[in-house]
Design an enzyme around this catalytic site. Structure first.
Site, mmCIF file in Angstrom:
data_model
loop_
_atom_site.group_PDB
_atom_site.id
_atom_site.type_symbol
_atom_site.label_atom_id
_atom_site.label_comp_id
_atom_site.label_asym_id
_atom_site.label_seq_id
_atom_site.Cartn_x
_atom_site.Cartn_y
_atom_site.Cartn_z
ATOM 1 N N ARG A 35 47.945 -21.564 -27.673
ATOM 2 C CA ARG A 35 48.172 -22.248 -28.950
ATOM 3 C C ARG A 35 48.888 -21.292 -29.895
ATOM 4 N NH1 ARG A 35 45.681 -26.844 -27.925
ATOM 5 N NH2 ARG A 35 43.658 -26.804 -26.890
ATOM 6 N N GLU A 75 62.845 -33.546 -8.326
ATOM 7 C CA GLU A 75 63.654 -34.093 -7.235
ATOM 8 C C GLU A 75 62.833 -34.084 -5.952
ATOM 9 O OE1 GLU A 75 67.472 -32.148 -6.872
ATOM 10 O OE2 GLU A 75 67.930 -32.532 -8.968
ATOM 11 N N TYR A 122 70.731 -37.800 -9.867
ATOM 12 C CA TYR A 122 69.333 -37.781 -9.409
ATOM 13 C C TYR A 122 68.421 -38.571 -10.337
ATOM 14 C CZ TYR A 122 70.990 -34.435 -6.081
ATOM 15 O OH TYR A 122 71.684 -33.866 -5.056
ATOM 16 N N CYS A 128 42.489 -4.192 -26.086
ATOM 17 C CA CYS A 128 42.841 -4.344 -24.662
ATOM 18 C C CYS A 128 44.269 -4.806 -24.404
ATOM 19 C CB CYS A 128 41.871 -5.306 -23.984
ATOM 20 S SG CYS A 128 40.223 -4.624 -23.894
ATOM 21 N N TYR A 143 43.757 -21.956 -23.010
ATOM 22 C CA TYR A 143 43.465 -20.686 -23.686
ATOM 23 C C TYR A 143 44.725 -19.837 -23.826
ATOM 24 C CZ TYR A 143 38.489 -19.941 -24.568
ATOM 25 O OH TYR A 143 37.244 -19.938 -25.109
ATOM 26 N N ARG A 167 41.193 -2.210 -34.059
ATOM 27 C CA ARG A 167 42.262 -1.538 -33.311
ATOM 28 C C ARG A 167 43.409 -2.487 -32.957
ATOM 29 N NH1 ARG A 167 38.801 0.933 -28.650
ATOM 30 N NH2 ARG A 167 37.610 -0.939 -29.116
ATOM 31 N N LYS A 189 39.980 -10.533 -34.099
ATOM 32 C CA LYS A 189 39.553 -11.919 -33.855
ATOM 33 C C LYS A 189 38.200 -12.137 -34.526
ATOM 34 C CE LYS A 189 37.258 -11.376 -29.396
ATOM 35 N NZ LYS A 189 37.151 -11.802 -28.023
#
Ligand SMILES: NC(=O)c1ccc[n+]([C@@H]2O[C@H](COP(=O)([O-])OP(=O)(O)OC[C@H]3O[C@@H](n4cnc5c(N)ncnc54)[C@H](O)[C@@H]3O)[C@@H](O)[C@H]2O)c1
Length: 422
Positions: free
Chosen positions: A262, A164, A10, A271, A259, A336, A329
């Site tokens: 990375r 293909e 192919y 969460c 988002y 938590r 973050k």
């Protein structure tokens, strides 16, 4: 341009047809005599849109021939493109014997080329695991050619991203062109194989190009499996999966976007871990097998261990470590399930002299679940926190960047380890 294509499957027929459309003369080589016969009759040995017409026109114009061996095909060729198969062995590992043989055959033919010829560009397009160019292709080529790459031949790895059935269109409209080369500039412009094609070009070391191909295919498989597991969960609860996925796909900001794609530290916070566990448990309750969803927490846990080992490898036991960041973050004081809290706890357990710099956190303001998590995992938190970053950085043997802190100036001459961008 004179091109030899090894392997008329192919990928090979697509390369041959595309090069013929660009005006090249092509010799196709395949160990399967039936495929060779079909190509010599001006037909495609496999069903791929547009190849048949191209082959039949090229045969009429004497620009296409096929053979079962390389013979003297490489005597005056500019490029040889290897498109042989790399099927799975029974244990799932990769069968590289075809790649190995074709490398040897190409190397032998290189030895027979006139020394006056310019170096033959040997382009490998088969999908091969990282390291294959270095450990299989190059050794086989150089042993058979009787000399290392450079003077008489130049190996290149150029993975194929076609699908293909739309392969010719994909070749001329690729999402990207990836070129693995021995050193920057070695592949030059691939003798114009991609001239006139508008796509980003990535020229990278062999192993990066080899891995890039697998990452794409893995991600495509992951996407299909993810969508299907979500569908199974939805159907079990009489929810229309198409309604759910329509909403999911409409979000090109956080969902279908770079988002969360990375590589960096593990996920955490109040969460993601909780909700992943809940949906997994929901599947279990309904007797559903959704292994992808049910193993996400295990994957995250493995990543936390990997990150901890990475830090340990950068500093001997007892070393002074300054960890920047503790919350899950930037710009939040939420501790938590923060992987950075767990990392700090591990470093203390392992006997490091640890201090923490976290401008997002005021320990006297910690309350509720946030305080409970800190107490459970890092009881010594208040005494580990430092306010004077410059002083702590000056005495540290290693500075661990746990999260981005754009306002903080990092000192020079220190050893850093960035965990939020691996
Ligand atoms: N099929 C796809 O859509 C696709 C897309 C991207 C990458 N790939 C990769 O490209 C490679 C080729 O895939 P394919 O689907 O064309 O395989 P295929 O099995 O259809 O074709 C391979 C051909 O190579 C021939 N061959 C084996 N050894 C040879 C040798 N020494 N000399 C000449 N010919 C030889 C075989 O007879 C066969 O016809 C694989 O590594 C595959 O993973 C395939």
């Amino acid at each position: 341009m004179r091109i030899v294509v090894c392997g008329l499957g192919y990928v090979g027929v697509t390369v041959a047809a595309c090069m013929l459309r660009k005006g090249a003369t092509v010799i196709g080589v395949d160990v399967n005599p039936q495929k060779v016969e079909i190509a010599n009759e001006g037909h495609s040995p496999v069903k791929e849109s547009g190849v048949d017409e191209t082959f039949s026109r090229a045969r009429a114009e004497n620009r296409l021939t096929a053979a079962t061996t390389l013979g003297s095909a490489l005597a005056d060729a500019d490029v040889v493109v290897a498109c042989v198969g790399t099927p799975s062995r029974e244990d799932g590992s990769l069968e590289l014997s075809y790649v190995s043989s074709v490398s040897e055959e190409i190397g032998t033919a290189v030895r027979q080329r006139s020394a006056k010829c310019r170096p033959l560009l040997c382009v490998f397009r088969s999908t091969m695991l990282p390291g294959t160019m270095e450990t299989v292709v190059m050794p086989k080529l150089s042993a058979a050619a009787g000399e290392p790459a450079g003077q008489r031949y130049e190996p290149v790895y150029n993975p194929e991203f076609m699908r293909e059935s739309t392969a010719i269109t994909d070749y001329f409209n690729p999402p990207k062109i990836v070129v693995g080369e021995r050193f920057p500039g070695a592949a030059q412009d691939l003798h114009g194989m991609y001239d006139g094609i508008d796509a980003p070009v990535f020229k990278v070391p062999f192993a990066v190009a080899e891995m890039a191909k697998y990452v794409d295919n893995y991600f495509h498989a992951l996407k299909v499996s993810f969508a299907n597991e979500i569908a199974r969960l939805a159907l079990t609860s009489a929810i229309n999966p198409r309604d759910v996925i329509r909403i999911f796909l409409s979000d090109t900001k956080l969902n279908v976007s770079p988002y969360y794609l990375r590589p960096g530290n593990a996920f955490g916070g109040s969460c993601l871990p909780k909700d992943v566990r809940a949906l997994s448990a929901f599947g279990k309750k309904h007797g559903l097998e959704v292994p992808l969803l049910q193993n996400v927490i295990a994957s995250n846990t493995a990543h936390k261990s990997f990150i901890a080992r990475l830090v340990l490898a950068h500093a001997p036991r007892g070393a002074r470590i300054l960890q920047m960041g503790l919350t899950f973050k930037p710009d939040t004081d939420d501790l938590r399930e923060s992987p950075l809290v767990e990392l700090a706890a591990t470093l203390l357990e392992r006997g490091y002299d640890l201090c923490l710099f976290e401008p997002d956190l005021k320990p006297e303001q910690l309350i509720g679940a946030n305080l409970a998590f800190a107490n459970a995992h890092l009881a010594r938190l208040p005494e580990l926190l430092v306010a004077d970053f410059a002083r702590a950085a000056a005495r540290a043997d290693l500075i661990v960047l746990g999260k981005a802190m754009p306002g903080v100036r990092l000192p020079s001459g220190k050893q850093f380890l960035n965990l939020y961008r691996l």
